[in-house]
Scaffold this active site. Structure first.
Site, short mmCIF file in Angstrom:
data_model
loop_
_atom_site.label_atom_id
_atom_site.label_comp_id
_atom_site.label_asym_id
_atom_site.label_seq_id
_atom_site.Cartn_x
_atom_site.Cartn_y
_atom_site.Cartn_z
N THR A 186 0.81 -1.21 0.00
CA THR A 186 0.00 0.00 0.00
C THR A 186 0.85 1.26 0.00
O THR A 186 1.58 1.52 0.92
CB THR A 186 -0.89 0.02 1.23
OG1 THR A 186 -1.69 -1.14 1.18
CG2 THR A 186 -1.79 1.23 1.25
N SER A 390 -6.20 5.24 3.47
CA SER A 390 -5.54 4.55 2.38
C SER A 390 -4.48 5.44 1.77
O SER A 390 -4.58 6.64 1.84
CB SER A 390 -6.55 4.15 1.32
OG SER A 390 -5.95 3.47 0.28
#
Length: 390
Positions: A186, A390
């Protein structure tokens, strides 16, 4: 050591008020050419943020002149309106850049968009677009460090890299400290090079690099909605490296950034390399390494300085990899605590007082190997991840 180290690139980072802290939150990277080729790799999560969907379309065209990156909001799970916000950002950026530098002649399809922050909330567009204009005014050949700071969320420090070829270079920046899991790990990442390379060559090099770097980080098993890695080529060096040379340089840059991401993982006190050898094939080695990396019992044991090889062996046993349970060896920081699937050297010999930990697993099933990187889980992880982002 920034995205502006290769010739042909400018960047900037500004504060637009997207972050409540007042820290910088918009980064802009511009490719002044002469070339503007691009490749990209994106999250495998089926729930993709609006900027990912937009940028995937843009990258298919093989040309990107500018990348806008914002922190302070992921623009994920925001529906058609969120996608329109991304499109509007690209249109606004293209028009403002063309006005500032008429020779660029950008359209919305020349602009990639990346976002990071909280999921489920739309971006404050007036602030964002005002920030984009400020970022354009601030563009500089020395602006790479500012850009790297502007994309940070829970990161404690910016991540940048520089790899030199023969007469050409690869630069890069990345952000990421949580939701670090494969396919991809990520993050947002922009890599730049002044090498001459077409979209196909860039794509091959980037995918090969990501496969053995970002895709082998597994901090917490959580896959993001916003993962994006872009590789831009300006061709300003006039030098066209071989496929092997380009892949090696891009891989080195990705590896450096991946290790910086892992070192800054939320709540981590240890950085763990899981080396799987003697595998029937590379896929088996990665599967075993990933199973150990995602095992919370292993990760919490290491946080407690406990070389618990039984937990490691149990994690190996959850995979479909080829091996005989009575034939597996495990070493922790060079001490073979398990031989043939049973206790071996005294585990009190294992020194886990330092930050770096190496777990070596020999499956004795073949000649392939792979390394997966992870970190421990400490009490601080819960605190740092109190806001889902995120």
């Amino acid at each position: 050591m920034t995205v502006t180290a290769p010739r042909g690139f400018r960047a900037s980072g500004v504060a637009a008020g997207l972050k409540t802290s007042g820290a910088s939150d918009i980064a802009l990277v511009v490719n002044d050419g002469p070339d503007a080729t691009v490749a990209g790799v994106f999250t495998a999560n089926r729930v993709k943020a609006a900027p990912v969907l937009w940028t995937q379309q843009v990258v298919r065209g093989g040309v990107v002149r500018a990348v806008v990156l914002n922190s302070g909001g992921a623009n994920a799970c925001t529906g058609p309106a969120g996608f329109q916000d991304t499109h509007a950002t690209a249109e606004h950026t293209a028009a403002a850049l063309t006005s500032a530098s008429p020779r660029l002649r950008l359209g919305a399809g020349d602009v990639a968009i990346c976002s990071t922050g909280l999921i489920g909330e739309r971006l404050p567009m007036p602030k964002l677009l005002t920030g984009v204009r400020a970022a354009i005014r601030g563009l500089s050949r020395d602006g790479g460090d500012d850009a790297a700071e502007a994309i940070m969320t829970t990161d404690t420090r910016p991540k940048t890299t520089l790899v030199r070829g023969t007469g050409w270079t690869v630069g890069g920046m990345a952000k990421g400290a949580g939701m670090l899991a494969p396919a991809m790990a990520t993050m947002l990442c922009v890599l730049t090079t002044d090498a001459v390379a077409g979209p196909a060559a860039l794509d091959a090099a980037l995918r090969a690099a990501c496969r053995v770097t970002f895709d082998r980080i597994d901090s917490d098993g959580c896959m993001s909605t916003n993962d994006t890695v872009l590789l831009l080529a300006s061709g300003a060096s006039g030098i066209e490296p071989t496929e092997a040379e380009l892949t090696a340089a891009v891989t080195a840059a990705c590896h450096d950034l991946a290790q910086q991401l892992l070192a800054d993982a939320e709540g981590a006190t240890k950085q763990i390399a899981i080396e799987v050898v003697g595998a029937a094939d590379a896929d088996d080695a990665v599967e075993v390494g990933r199973a150990v990396a995602r095992n919370n019992l292993v990760k919490t044991a290491l946080f407690g300085n406990d070389p618990n090889w039984g937990r490691i062996l149990a994690a190996v046993g959850t995979t479909a990899a080829a091996f005989e349970p009575d034939g597996v060896d495990v070493a922790v920081n060079g001490v073979w605590v398990c031989r043939g699937g049973a206790a071996a050297e005294d585990r009190s010999k294992v020194d886990l007082t330092g930050r770096d930990v190496t777990i070596r697993i020999d499956l004795h099933a073949g000649g392939d190997q792979a390394t997966v990187w992870t970190n421990d889980l400490s009490h601080a992880y819960v605190h740092e991840n109190s806001a889902y982002s995120s």
